[in-house]
Design a protein around this motif. Structure first.
Motif, PDB file in Angstrom:
ATOM      1  N   GLU A 664       0.826  -1.212   0.000  1.00 18.07           N
ATOM      2  CA  GLU A 664       0.000   0.000   0.000  1.00 18.07           C
ATOM      3  C   GLU A 664       0.857   1.258   0.000  1.00 18.07           C
ATOM      4  O   GLU A 664       0.538   2.236  -0.690  1.00 18.07           O
ATOM      5  N   HIS A 665       1.968   1.219   0.728  1.00 18.73           N
ATOM      6  CA  HIS A 665       2.758   2.433   0.923  1.00 18.73           C
ATOM      7  C   HIS A 665       3.794   2.628  -0.192  1.00 18.73           C
ATOM      8  O   HIS A 665       4.060   3.765  -0.607  1.00 18.73           O
ATOM      9  N   CYS A 666       4.375   1.527  -0.672  1.00 14.45           N
ATOM     10  CA  CYS A 666       5.489   1.656  -1.626  1.00 14.45           C
ATOM     11  C   CYS A 666       5.026   1.692  -3.073  1.00 14.45           C
ATOM     12  O   CYS A 666       5.820   2.070  -3.974  1.00 14.45           O
ATOM     13  N   ALA A 667       3.808   1.311  -3.375  1.00 20.56           N
ATOM     14  CA  ALA A 667       3.214   1.434  -4.713  1.00 20.56           C
ATOM     15  C   ALA A 667       4.102   0.829  -5.792  1.00 20.56           C
ATOM     16  O   ALA A 667       4.498   1.498  -6.754  1.00 20.56           O
ATOM     17  N   GLY A 668       4.466  -0.427  -5.675  1.00 14.93           N
ATOM     18  CA  GLY A 668       5.240  -1.130  -6.689  1.00 14.93           C
ATOM     19  C   GLY A 668       6.720  -0.918  -6.614  1.00 14.93           C
ATOM     20  O   GLY A 668       7.477  -1.510  -7.400  1.00 14.93           O
ATOM     21  N   GLN A 669       7.199  -0.094  -5.699  1.00 11.67           N
ATOM     22  CA  GLN A 669       8.633   0.123  -5.518  1.00 11.67           C
ATOM     23  C   GLN A 669       9.205  -1.005  -4.642  1.00 11.67           C
ATOM     24  O   GLN A 669       8.529  -1.553  -3.792  1.00 11.67           O
ATOM     25  N   PRO A 670      10.464  -1.347  -4.877  1.00  8.34           N
ATOM     26  CA  PRO A 670      11.067  -2.387  -4.033  1.00  8.34           C
ATOM     27  C   PRO A 670      11.071  -1.970  -2.542  1.00  8.34           C
ATOM     28  O   PRO A 670      11.325  -0.809  -2.209  1.00  8.34           O
ATOM     29  N   SER A 671      10.770  -2.886  -1.695  1.00 11.30           N
ATOM     30  CA  SER A 671      10.766  -2.656  -0.234  1.00 11.30           C
ATOM     31  C   SER A 671      11.145  -3.968   0.456  1.00 11.30           C
ATOM     32  O   SER A 671      11.326  -4.999  -0.209  1.00 11.30           O
ATOM     33  N   GLN A 672      11.258  -3.886   1.801  1.00 11.39           N
ATOM     34  CA  GLN A 672      11.652  -5.090   2.525  1.00 11.39           C
ATOM     35  C   GLN A 672      10.920  -5.186   3.860  1.00 11.39           C
ATOM     36  O   GLN A 672      10.428  -4.207   4.403  1.00 11.39           O
ATOM     37  N   ILE A 673      10.856  -6.401   4.324  1.00  6.36           N
ATOM     38  CA  ILE A 673      10.282  -6.731   5.650  1.00  6.36           C
ATOM     39  C   ILE A 673      11.351  -7.485   6.414  1.00  6.36           C
ATOM     40  O   ILE A 673      11.979  -8.420   5.883  1.00  6.36           O
ATOM     41  N   VAL A 674      11.560  -7.099   7.655  1.00  5.03           N
ATOM     42  CA  VAL A 674      12.559  -7.748   8.512  1.00  5.03           C
ATOM     43  C   VAL A 674      11.838  -8.539   9.593  1.00  5.03           C
ATOM     44  O   VAL A 674      11.033  -7.983  10.352  1.00  5.03           O
ATOM     45  N   ILE A 675      12.093  -9.847   9.644  1.00 10.46           N
ATOM     46  CA  ILE A 675      11.584 -10.689  10.733  1.00 10.46           C
ATOM     47  C   ILE A 675      12.805 -11.193  11.498  1.00 10.46           C
ATOM     48  O   ILE A 675      13.694 -11.842  10.941  1.00 10.46           O
ATOM     49  N   SER A 676      12.850 -10.818  12.798  1.00  7.21           N
ATOM     50  CA  SER A 676      14.031 -11.123  13.617  1.00  7.21           C
ATOM     51  C   SER A 676      13.618 -11.884  14.865  1.00  7.21           C
ATOM     52  O   SER A 676      12.459 -11.858  15.287  1.00  7.21           O
ATOM     53  N   ALA A 677      14.610 -12.571  15.397  1.00  7.44           N
ATOM     54  CA  ALA A 677      14.396 -13.325  16.649  1.00  7.44           C
ATOM     55  C   ALA A 677      15.635 -13.216  17.510  1.00  7.44           C
ATOM     56  O   ALA A 677      16.763 -13.366  17.004  1.00  7.44           O
ATOM     57  N   ARG A 678      15.445 -12.971  18.799  1.00  5.74           N
ATOM     58  CA  ARG A 678      16.556 -12.884  19.747  1.00  5.74           C
ATOM     59  C   ARG A 678      16.036 -13.237  21.146  1.00  5.74           C
ATOM     60  O   ARG A 678      14.825 -13.242  21.385  1.00  5.74           O
ATOM     61  N   VAL A 679      16.969 -13.497  22.041  1.00  2.24           N
ATOM     62  CA  VAL A 679      16.631 -13.790  23.438  1.00  2.24           C
ATOM     63  C   VAL A 679      16.852 -12.529  24.249  1.00  2.24           C
ATOM     64  O   VAL A 679      17.960 -11.969  24.245  1.00  2.24           O
ATOM     65  N   GLU A 680      15.801 -12.083  24.931  1.00  4.96           N
ATOM     66  CA  GLU A 680      15.866 -10.895  25.788  1.00  4.96           C
ATOM     67  C   GLU A 680      15.228 -11.196  27.133  1.00  4.96           C
ATOM     68  O   GLU A 680      14.051 -11.594  27.189  1.00  4.96           O
ATOM     69  N   GLN A 681      16.012 -11.026  28.214  1.00  8.95           N
ATOM     70  CA  GLN A 681      15.525 -11.179  29.595  1.00  8.95           C
ATOM     71  C   GLN A 681      14.831 -12.520  29.798  1.00  8.95           C
ATOM     72  O   GLN A 681      13.761 -12.626  30.410  1.00  8.95           O
ATOM     73  N   GLY A 682      15.447 -13.571  29.244  1.00  5.16           N
ATOM     74  CA  GLY A 682      14.924 -14.909  29.471  1.00  5.16           C
ATOM     75  C   GLY A 682      13.737 -15.274  28.618  1.00  5.16           C
ATOM     76  O   GLY A 682      13.138 -16.344  28.834  1.00  5.16           O
ATOM     77  N   SER A 683      13.346 -14.437  27.660  1.00  2.00           N
ATOM     78  CA  SER A 683      12.208 -14.723  26.782  1.00  2.00           C
ATOM     79  C   SER A 683      12.658 -14.612  25.332  1.00  2.00           C
ATOM     80  O   SER A 683      13.622 -13.915  25.001  1.00  2.00           O
ATOM     81  N   LEU A 684      11.903 -15.330  24.459  1.00  2.00           N
ATOM     82  CA  LEU A 684      12.149 -15.225  23.027  1.00  2.00           C
ATOM     83  C   LEU A 684      11.361 -14.039  22.480  1.00  2.00           C
ATOM     84  O   LEU A 684      10.147 -13.957  22.671  1.00  2.00           O
ATOM     85  N   CYS A 685      12.047 -13.126  21.826  1.00  2.00           N
ATOM     86  CA  CYS A 685      11.421 -11.931  21.262  1.00  2.00           C
ATOM     87  C   CYS A 685      11.505 -12.010  19.748  1.00  2.00           C
ATOM     88  O   CYS A 685      12.606 -12.012  19.167  1.00  2.00           O
ATOM     89  N   MET A 686      10.343 -12.103  19.071  1.00  5.39           N
ATOM     90  CA  MET A 686      10.273 -12.134  17.594  1.00  5.39           C
ATOM     91  C   MET A 686       9.574 -10.854  17.138  1.00  5.39           C
ATOM     92  O   MET A 686       8.463 -10.549  17.627  1.00  5.39           O
ATOM     93  N   ARG A 687      10.228 -10.133  16.190  1.00 11.37           N
ATOM     94  CA  ARG A 687       9.690  -8.863  15.710  1.00 11.37           C
ATOM     95  C   ARG A 687       9.514  -8.920  14.180  1.00 11.37           C
ATOM     96  O   ARG A 687      10.357  -9.481  13.481  1.00 11.37           O
ATOM     97  N   VAL A 688       8.401  -8.347  13.704  1.00 13.06           N
ATOM     98  CA  VAL A 688       8.138  -8.193  12.272  1.00 13.06           C
ATOM     99  C   VAL A 688       7.995  -6.696  12.012  1.00 13.06           C
ATOM    100  O   VAL A 688       7.038  -6.067  12.492  1.00 13.06           O
ATOM    101  N   GLU A 689       8.957  -6.103  11.264  1.00 11.72           N
ATOM    102  CA  GLU A 689       8.959  -4.672  10.992  1.00 11.72           C
ATOM    103  C   GLU A 689       8.769  -4.444   9.493  1.00 11.72           C
ATOM    104  O   GLU A 689       9.469  -5.041   8.670  1.00 11.72           O
ATOM    105  N   ASP A 690       7.819  -3.601   9.134  1.00 10.28           N
ATOM    106  CA  ASP A 690       7.552  -3.297   7.721  1.00 10.28           C
ATOM    107  C   ASP A 690       7.977  -1.858   7.418  1.00 10.28           C
ATOM    108  O   ASP A 690       8.439  -1.129   8.293  1.00 10.28           O
ATOM    109  N   GLN A 691       7.788  -1.462   6.146  1.00 13.64           N
ATOM    110  CA  GLN A 691       8.093  -0.103   5.701  1.00 13.64           C
ATOM    111  C   GLN A 691       6.815   0.577   5.202  1.00 13.64           C
ATOM    112  O   GLN A 691       6.838   1.397   4.291  1.00 13.64           O
ATOM    113  N   GLY A 692       5.700   0.207   5.845  1.00 13.06           N
ATOM    114  CA  GLY A 692       4.412   0.754   5.460  1.00 13.06           C
ATOM    115  C   GLY A 692       4.182   2.136   6.045  1.00 13.06           C
ATOM    116  O   GLY A 692       5.097   2.775   6.601  1.00 13.06           O
ATOM    117  N   PRO A 693       2.934   2.607   5.976  1.00 12.17           N
ATOM    118  CA  PRO A 693       2.621   3.961   6.459  1.00 12.17           C
ATOM    119  C   PRO A 693       2.599   4.071   7.979  1.00 12.17           C
ATOM    120  O   PRO A 693       2.559   5.180   8.506  1.00 12.17           O
TER     121      PRO A 693
END
Length: 758
Positions: A664-693
């Motif tokens: 919706e935001h990039c209108a056919g332009q190349p973009s990326q999505i980052v899905i990451s995983a790490r251990v923080e304070q004894g818990s698994l933290c998974m984040r999905v970050e987009d480049q939308g509006p």
């Protein structure tokens, strides 16, 4: 020396008085002994009378008795001493100790060596001697002068009139004083009161202000009575009687130690009673037999709002609650019969409200007739106690009627009470013996309850947990446990364990999970429909490759005789056909696993593997929109305990939302999505970050609300369902602005412990 001469003169007057009154010889000898003890330098004195029948001198005074002589008492004789005194009236003790007589042995045994023996007799029918132990410096001439003086005084005493018999025969100690305070005479009772003390100590018996009392007595010409004086542990009461004509004062006393002690104790008791009456918080009151106030303690103002003066003469009946007035008749009967009665009643305060009192009454009877003439009552305000008992009664009723299971546990960990609901749930009859707590709870829960449970209940007042209760039939009952700590009135600790039957809740939760699983399966079907073109591409691509390799292999088979490499080409084609077929089979397997329907299968999962599977499912859709998905896994991630399909569905839902935002935001332009995983304070933290509006701050809190969506054709259930699934696994799902604009969806899950993973 003047005072000592006065004491000696008074002592001689006492001896002369005993002669005039013709007292017994022992009393006369005692008076003479006291007179001599008043003289300076005299340590011990005594008078011994000659006994013609036995031929020895016998002691005739109240002083210390001389020990017996030496030898056979039946052969005792003082005849040698008696004959020598007839010739030589004054002998030293050393001379007497050398004589062959009974008294010599008595002197040696008494260790008397410094002094004199004087022949002295004032009676016509007898002889005697005066024994004086004195200081070394006391001259013998003084003693030689004393002997004729005493004889002359004794002869003069016979011609003088006797003193007043009231003084001599008075059983109370008496002393005659002149206007200047000098003693003139005393009676034997006073000498007995002095005991072994010299007469010079007579002033110690008098009150400390006796001089002022004597002068006031003569000046005012009236007797002064009841004057206290202290003589050691004894208490004396003196009376000073004036003789104005003679200018003398007669002082009489009596020992009143017990009387004064009793009077002091009675006065102290009265003061204590008054102190208690005036300061006690209880109401002490006196009443007539018909119930009218005679008096009341000051506590009436504090308790009832009335001063004692306002209550006198009024009836108790007007203060009683109308339902308690019948108690007066019962109290009157009990007091008449038993003399004592206790009752609980309500009295009206001056402000109009009623207070509860516990009243103990005792009847005061007339001595001869036994009739009740007065009633003494002690009333205690027990309003708070009655209210507390009422609250406890109501609480007991609540506990008895409560549908939850209530168990009381003592400090030793033993059951002391079960409410009816608990007995019914555990299958115990009303009169059955209570089981041990270990028979109802699993060992792990019991250990936790006695350990951290008690500590938290003591510190915070409450501890909660979940467990199973075993009924008598052997069935297990799922319950939610709440432990409360209490303290009894005596300080003993006890606990109440409230167990709520969670069977229905578990059924509802199971049904809710089934509904959630059905909804998730439906959502997966919807997602699969939306991903159909990508899925068809993933399946058609290996199928097209299979067809191509099969056609090429057929051609090589036809030229097998002419082309030496045809067989090798056919083998390579078959290998490629197998590889593409397996790839298509893997895609179908992944789809079947994603569309699985049934109960949740909780297991330890590798986060990196799940992330990769979710990325593969939406890779083609992202690629058609020129969106690249970047996977980032930092370090060793460990394992999470969850259902594979549901967790993969959550990740797919987050990735697809990110793809829609980028498209919706990039209108056919190349973009990326980052899905990451790490251990923080004894818990698994998974984040999905987009480049939308991105999402406005005020709309972030509404993202997980059911049916809230910003898409024209969306239902608004994806993120809401995803959060419910993650929270069911013990984790959390939150949204926040991304690092470089866009939106960041963060999922946190607890890691599996190593022992649990094994």
């Amino acid at each position: 020396m003047t005072a000592q001469h006065d004491f000696a003169a008074l002592a001689l007057q006492g001896w002369l008085a005993s002669l005039r009154e013709q007292l017994p010889l022992a009393a006369q000898g005692e008076a003479l002994r006291r007179a001599l003890l008043s003289a300076p330098g005299v340590r011990q004195a005594g008078y011994l009378a000659w006994q013609a029948s036995s031929g020895i001198y016998a002691q005739q005074d109240g002083g210390p008795a001389l020990p017996p002589g030496q030898g056979d008492p039946l052969q005792a004789s003082d005849l040698a001493l008696h004959q020598l005194l007839a010739e030589q009236p004054c002998l030293s003790l050393q001379q007497v100790r050398q004589l062959p007589c009974w008294l010599a042995g008595r002197l040696r045994r008494a260790a008397l060596s410094q002094g004199w023996v004087l022949a002295l007799s004032w009676q016509a029918d007898g002889a005697g001697l005066l024994l004086v132990e004195c200081a070394e410096e006391l001259e013998s001439a003084w003693l030689a002068w004393l002997q004729p003086l005493l004889k002359q005084l004794a002869s003069l005493a016979g011609g003088q009139p006797a003193s007043s018999p009231l003084l001599v025969n008075d059983p109370q100690p008496a002393l005659l004083l002149d206007a200047g305070g000098r003693p003139l005479a005393c009676n034997p009772a006073l000498l007995r009161l002095l005991g072994e003390r010299p007469f010079a100590d007579y002033a110690q018996l008098l009150p400390v202000n006796h001089a002022a009392l004597r002068r006031a007595c003569l000046q005012q010409q009236r007797a002064i009575d009841a004057v206290e004086a202290q003589d050691g542990e004894r208490s004396l009461v003196w009376c000073f009687i004036p003789e104005p004509a003679e200018g003398r004062v007669l002082a009489r006393c009596r020992e009143a130690s017990e009387e004064l002690r009793s009077a002091r104790e009675a006065a102290q008791a009265r003061r204590l009673y008054r102190l208690i009456t005036e300061n006690t918080t209880d109401l002490i009151s006196r009443h007539t037999p018909d119930g009218r106030f005679l008096d009341a303690s000051p506590a009436s103002w504090t308790l009832l709002g009335y001063w004692p003066e306002q209550l006198r003469g009024s009836s108790v009946r007007r203060l009683l609650h109308r339902q308690d007035r019948r108690l007066l008749r019962l109290a009157a009967q009990a007091l008449e019969q038993d003399g004592y009665h206790t009752m609980t009643m309500r009295l009206r305060h001056r402000q109009g409200h009623y207070l509860w009192f516990e009243t103990a009454s005792r009847a005061i009877r007339e001595t001869y007739t036994g009739a009740v003439v007065e009633v003494v009552s002690v009333s205690r305000d027990i309003t708070l106690r009655v209210q507390a008992e009422e609250n406890r009664r109501r609480l007991a009723e609540v506990v008895e009627a409560n549908t939850d299971l209530v168990l009381f546990i003592d400090a030793a960990g033993q059951l002391s009470y079960l409410n009816p609901a608990a007995r019914r749930a555990l299958g115990l009859a009303p009169g059955a013996v209570l089981p041990a707590l270990c028979e109802l709870l699993a060992p792990a829960v019991l250990q936790q309850l006695h350990g951290s449970g008690r500590q938290l209940a003591e510190r915070d007042g409450v501890w909660s947990s979940e467990g199973q209760l075993r009924a008598a039939s052997g069935a297990s009952l799922p319950v939610s446990l709440v432990l409360l700590a209490h303290r009894a009135a005596g300080g003993e600790r006890y606990y109440s364990l409230i167990a709520r039957d969670m069977t229905e809740r578990e059924l509802r939760e199971a049904q809710q999970r089934r509904h959630q699983d059905e909804l998730a399966h439906t959502a997966r079907l919807v997602s699969l429909g939306e991903l159909a073109s990508g899925i068809a591409h993933e399946i058609n691509q290996p199928l097209a490759a299979v067809v191509n390799y099969a056609s090429a292999s057929q051609r090589y088979l036809q030229s097998l005789g002419d082309n030496p490499q045809a067989a090798e080409r056919v083998a390579q084609g078959l290998a490629r056909i197998t590889e593409q077929a397996n790839h298509a089979s893997e895609v179908i397997r992944r789809l079947r696993a994603f569309l699985r329907k049934g109960q949740r299968r909780m297991q330890a999962l590798q986060p990196a593997e799940l992330i990769h599977e979710a990325v593969l499912l939406c890779q083609w859709q992202a690629g058609n929109s020129q969106i690249s998905i970047i996977e980032q896994a930092e370090g060793a991630l460990g394992c999470v305990y969850a259902d594979r399909v549901l967790l993969e569905q959550v990740l797919l839902n987050l990735l697809r939302n990110a793809i829609d935002a980028n498209r919706e935001h990039c209108a056919g332009q190349p973009s990326q999505i980052v899905i990451s995983a790490r251990v923080e304070q004894g818990s698994l933290c998974m984040r999905v970050e987009d480049q939308g509006p991105g999402v406005p701050a005020e709309a972030l809190e509404h993202l997980f609300t059911p049916f809230y969506t910003s898409k024209a054709e969306g239902l608004g259930l994806g993120l809401s369902m995803s959060r419910s699934i993650i929270e069911g696994f013990g984790g959390s799902l939150e949204a926040r602005p991304g690092v470089s604009a866009g939106l960041c969806l963060e999922c946190r899950l607890p890691l599996v412990r190593q022992d649990h993973e094994q």
